[in-house]
Scaffold this motif. Structure first.
Motif, PDB file in Angstrom:
ATOM      1  N   MET A  86       0.867  -1.195   0.000  1.00 46.95           N
ATOM      2  CA  MET A  86       0.000   0.000   0.000  1.00 46.95           C
ATOM      3  C   MET A  86       0.898   1.238   0.000  1.00 46.95           C
ATOM      4  N   ASP A  87       0.945   1.980   1.128  1.00 48.43           N
ATOM      5  CA  ASP A  87       1.741   3.216   1.125  1.00 48.43           C
ATOM      6  C   ASP A  87       3.231   2.997   1.406  1.00 48.43           C
ATOM      7  N   ASN A  88       3.556   1.821   1.883  1.00 54.62           N
ATOM      8  CA  ASN A  88       4.952   1.482   2.207  1.00 54.62           C
ATOM      9  C   ASN A  88       5.588   2.519   3.143  1.00 54.62           C
ATOM     10  N   ASP A  89       4.961   2.746   4.286  1.00 49.50           N
ATOM     11  CA  ASP A  89       5.477   3.737   5.235  1.00 49.50           C
ATOM     12  C   ASP A  89       6.238   3.064   6.378  1.00 49.50           C
ATOM     13  N   ASP A  90       7.251   3.802   6.874  1.00 48.58           N
ATOM     14  CA  ASP A  90       8.090   3.255   7.946  1.00 48.58           C
ATOM     15  C   ASP A  90       7.675   3.758   9.322  1.00 48.58           C
ATOM     16  N   LEU A  91       6.968   4.877   9.344  1.00 50.12           N
ATOM     17  CA  LEU A  91       6.627   5.496  10.632  1.00 50.12           C
ATOM     18  C   LEU A  91       5.135   5.752  10.736  1.00 50.12           C
ATOM     19  N   ARG A  92       4.588   5.522  11.906  1.00 49.30           N
ATOM     20  CA  ARG A  92       3.159   5.793  12.157  1.00 49.30           C
ATOM     21  C   ARG A  92       3.035   6.135  13.636  1.00 49.30           C
ATOM     22  N   ARG A  93       2.322   7.184  13.919  1.00 49.02           N
ATOM     23  CA  ARG A  93       2.154   7.640  15.296  1.00 49.02           C
ATOM     24  C   ARG A  93       3.522   7.748  16.002  1.00 49.02           C
ATOM     25  N   GLY A  94       4.519   8.178  15.218  1.00 43.76           N
ATOM     26  CA  GLY A  94       5.860   8.413  15.759  1.00 43.76           C
ATOM     27  C   GLY A  94       6.640   7.148  16.050  1.00 43.76           C
ATOM     28  N   LYS A  95       6.123   5.989  15.646  1.00 43.83           N
ATOM     29  CA  LYS A  95       6.825   4.728  15.920  1.00 43.83           C
ATOM     30  C   LYS A  95       6.989   3.944  14.613  1.00 43.83           C
ATOM     31  N   PRO A  96       7.962   3.011  14.594  1.00 41.27           N
ATOM     32  CA  PRO A  96       8.077   2.171  13.388  1.00 41.27           C
ATOM     33  C   PRO A  96       6.748   1.467  13.108  1.00 41.27           C
ATOM     34  N   THR A  97       6.414   1.364  11.816  1.00 41.26           N
ATOM     35  CA  THR A  97       5.129   0.755  11.460  1.00 41.26           C
ATOM     36  C   THR A  97       5.113  -0.732  11.832  1.00 41.26           C
ATOM     37  N   ASN A  98       3.918  -1.285  11.886  1.00 40.69           N
ATOM     38  CA  ASN A  98       3.739  -2.646  12.387  1.00 40.69           C
ATOM     39  C   ASN A  98       4.613  -3.663  11.633  1.00 40.69           C
ATOM     40  N   HIS A  99       4.622  -3.568  10.283  1.00 42.91           N
ATOM     41  CA  HIS A  99       5.390  -4.572   9.530  1.00 42.91           C
ATOM     42  C   HIS A  99       6.886  -4.407   9.713  1.00 42.91           C
ATOM     43  N   LYS A 100       7.326  -3.177  10.091  1.00 40.23           N
ATOM     44  CA  LYS A 100       8.756  -2.958  10.343  1.00 40.23           C
ATOM     45  C   LYS A 100       9.186  -3.707  11.602  1.00 40.23           C
ATOM     46  N   VAL A 101       8.260  -3.839  12.542  1.00 39.53           N
ATOM     47  CA  VAL A 101       8.594  -4.493  13.817  1.00 39.53           C
ATOM     48  C   VAL A 101       8.299  -5.996  13.768  1.00 39.53           C
ATOM     49  N   PHE A 102       7.153  -6.361  13.209  1.00 36.22           N
ATOM     50  CA  PHE A 102       6.720  -7.762  13.307  1.00 36.22           C
ATOM     51  C   PHE A 102       6.816  -8.530  11.995  1.00 36.22           C
ATOM     52  N   GLY A 103       7.164  -7.842  10.920  1.00 31.67           N
ATOM     53  CA  GLY A 103       7.210  -8.510   9.610  1.00 31.67           C
ATOM     54  C   GLY A 103       5.859  -8.378   8.915  1.00 31.67           C
ATOM     55  N   GLU A 104       5.908  -8.496   7.586  1.00 33.74           N
ATOM     56  CA  GLU A 104       4.684  -8.287   6.800  1.00 33.74           C
ATOM     57  C   GLU A 104       3.599  -9.298   7.118  1.00 33.74           C
ATOM     58  N   ASP A 105       4.020 -10.574   7.304  1.00 37.35           N
ATOM     59  CA  ASP A 105       3.006 -11.616   7.547  1.00 37.35           C
ATOM     60  C   ASP A 105       2.208 -11.317   8.821  1.00 37.35           C
ATOM     61  N   MET A 106       2.938 -10.997   9.905  1.00 41.06           N
ATOM     62  CA  MET A 106       2.254 -10.721  11.182  1.00 41.06           C
ATOM     63  C   MET A 106       1.433  -9.430  11.111  1.00 41.06           C
ATOM     64  N   ALA A 107       1.953  -8.439  10.359  1.00 40.87           N
ATOM     65  CA  ALA A 107       1.226  -7.161  10.259  1.00 40.87           C
ATOM     66  C   ALA A 107      -0.108  -7.369   9.536  1.00 40.87           C
ATOM     67  N   ILE A 108      -0.085  -8.179   8.482  1.00 41.37           N
ATOM     68  CA  ILE A 108      -1.346  -8.462   7.776  1.00 41.37           C
ATOM     69  C   ILE A 108      -2.312  -9.139   8.744  1.00 41.37           C
ATOM     70  N   LEU A 109      -1.797 -10.112   9.486  1.00 43.27           N
ATOM     71  CA  LEU A 109      -2.675 -10.841  10.417  1.00 43.27           C
ATOM     72  C   LEU A 109      -3.121  -9.963  11.590  1.00 43.27           C
ATOM     73  N   ALA A 110      -2.250  -9.058  12.021  1.00 50.04           N
ATOM     74  CA  ALA A 110      -2.637  -8.150  13.115  1.00 50.04           C
ATOM     75  C   ALA A 110      -3.805  -7.273  12.663  1.00 50.04           C
ATOM     76  N   GLY A 111      -3.741  -6.789  11.412  1.00 46.83           N
ATOM     77  CA  GLY A 111      -4.852  -5.998  10.862  1.00 46.83           C
ATOM     78  C   GLY A 111      -6.115  -6.835  10.777  1.00 46.83           C
ATOM     79  N   ASP A 112      -5.976  -8.051  10.230  1.00 48.38           N
ATOM     80  CA  ASP A 112      -7.148  -8.950  10.127  1.00 48.38           C
ATOM     81  C   ASP A 112      -7.714  -9.238  11.524  1.00 48.38           C
ATOM     82  N   GLY A 113      -6.804  -9.510  12.449  1.00 44.71           N
ATOM     83  CA  GLY A 113      -7.224  -9.869  13.822  1.00 44.71           C
ATOM     84  C   GLY A 113      -8.022  -8.747  14.464  1.00 44.71           C
TER      85      GLY A 113
END
Ligand code: GRG
Length: 296
Positions: free
Chosen positions: A90-117
């Motif tokens: 999507m936007d391929n952003d590294d920062l959100r709310r002043g912190k590294p974005t979810n996929h930067k910390v947990f990886g793309e697979d977990m970030a997709i599932l975190a959103g779904d969850g």
């Protein structure tokens, strides 16, 4: 009223109320709950639950209903959309709310599932007590939130946004994108508060109009801040629209006219709110004024 102090005060009490709703670890799903909580608890203004709660307080004489599940669900859906919006696809952003974005910390697979969850947990949370309290007002609140999130709402807006990512875009299409991608959840927040308070049809119609105006004004200010904002205050990089060669309200109308359109939308919203409830809407009026001058 010191609106900034009230906003901060309400933000922390909302966070204390909504955080417990993601506690669903069974041992095996710890990693996904951790990834969900990382973004759910990463700050943010908490505007949407704040709107649900204040519209409900403004309109209801019976404050006995626990509206927290709807507030939590709304913030979960909002957070899930931010996690997915930041993904490389999507936007391929590294920062959100002043912190590294979810996929930067947990990886793309977990970030997709975190959103779904988070997205699905929102429905679980709103439906949890439906057999105990099967009132139509709760079902309508839940429906308004789910409808606003899907293909006729936020997801639909994101799709049209992606289809028009580069090059020129006409104002009508831009309006569709804003009304759906950003406006739908904000409008649903007004509607959910109204439904939970068992508001009459006329009031629901007014709330829908207020939400629509605020959704559009909010996105216009987002476009403005993307050009003249402060990266530290915003918690994300500037010029992301220009980087993606995206047409926005500012590129189409210019800064001054964009601000003028935004202020007219907000003035109209305040006027409508005053028609519904002059005295009991003071906080919401302040919140709407704040949106026109927000820096983050
Ligand atoms: C997972 C349901 C789901 C949808 C995915 C990616 C996507 C489809 C939709 C994108 C929606 C989106 C990110 C819209 C932008 C809305 C917006 C202006 C967000 C910023 O809202 P704020 O300022 O954020 O209220 P805070 O951080 O304060 O909560």
């Amino acid at each position: 009223m010191d609106i900034k102090a009230s906003l901060l005060e309400q933000k922390s009490s909302i966070e204390a109320m909504i955080y417990p709703y993601t506690k669903c670890e069974d041992g095996y799903n710890d990693p996904i709950v951790k990834a969900m909580d990382y973004s759910y608890q990463a700050g943010g203004k908490r505007l949407r639950p704040m709107i649900i709660s204040n519209v409900y307080k403004m309109l209801s004489n019976d404050q006995s209903i626990d509206i927290t599940p709807y507030m939590a669900a709304m913030e979960m859906i909002h957070t899930s959309s931010l996690i997915h919006d930041d993904l490389p696809a999507m936007d391929n952003d590294d920062l959100r709310r002043g912190k590294p974005t979810n996929h930067k910390v947990f990886g793309e697979d977990m970030a997709i599932l975190a959103g779904d969850g988070l997205l699905l947990l929102a429905s679980e949370v709103m439906m949890a007590d439906i057999e105990k309290y099967p009132e139509l007002s709760r079902i309508k609140a839940c429906k308004s939130i789910i409808d606003a999130s899907g293909v006729s709402g936020m997801v639909g807006g994101q799709v049209v946004d992606i289809m028009n990512e580069e090059g020129k875009i006409d104002e009508e299409t831009l309006l569709y994108i804003h009304e759906h991608k950003t406006g739908a959840l904000l409008t649903a927040s007004f509607l959910a508060g109204g439904y939970l308070a068992k508001a009459d049809d006329k009031t629901i119609k007014q709330l829908r109009k207020i939400g629509g105006n605020i959704g559009l004004a909010f996105q216009i200010q987002d476009d403005i801040l993307d050009v003249i904002g402060d990266e530290d205050e915003l918690g994300k990089p500037l010029m992301s629209d220009a980087k993606n060669s995206k047409d926005t309200y500012v590129t189409i109308n210019g800064l001054a006219k964009s601000k003028q359109i935004m202020n007219t939308l907000l003035d109209e919203a305040i006027e409508l709110l005053t028609e519904i409830e002059a005295d009991k809407s003071l906080f919401l009026q302040g919140l709407i004024r704040f949106l026109g001058s927000r820096k983050y």
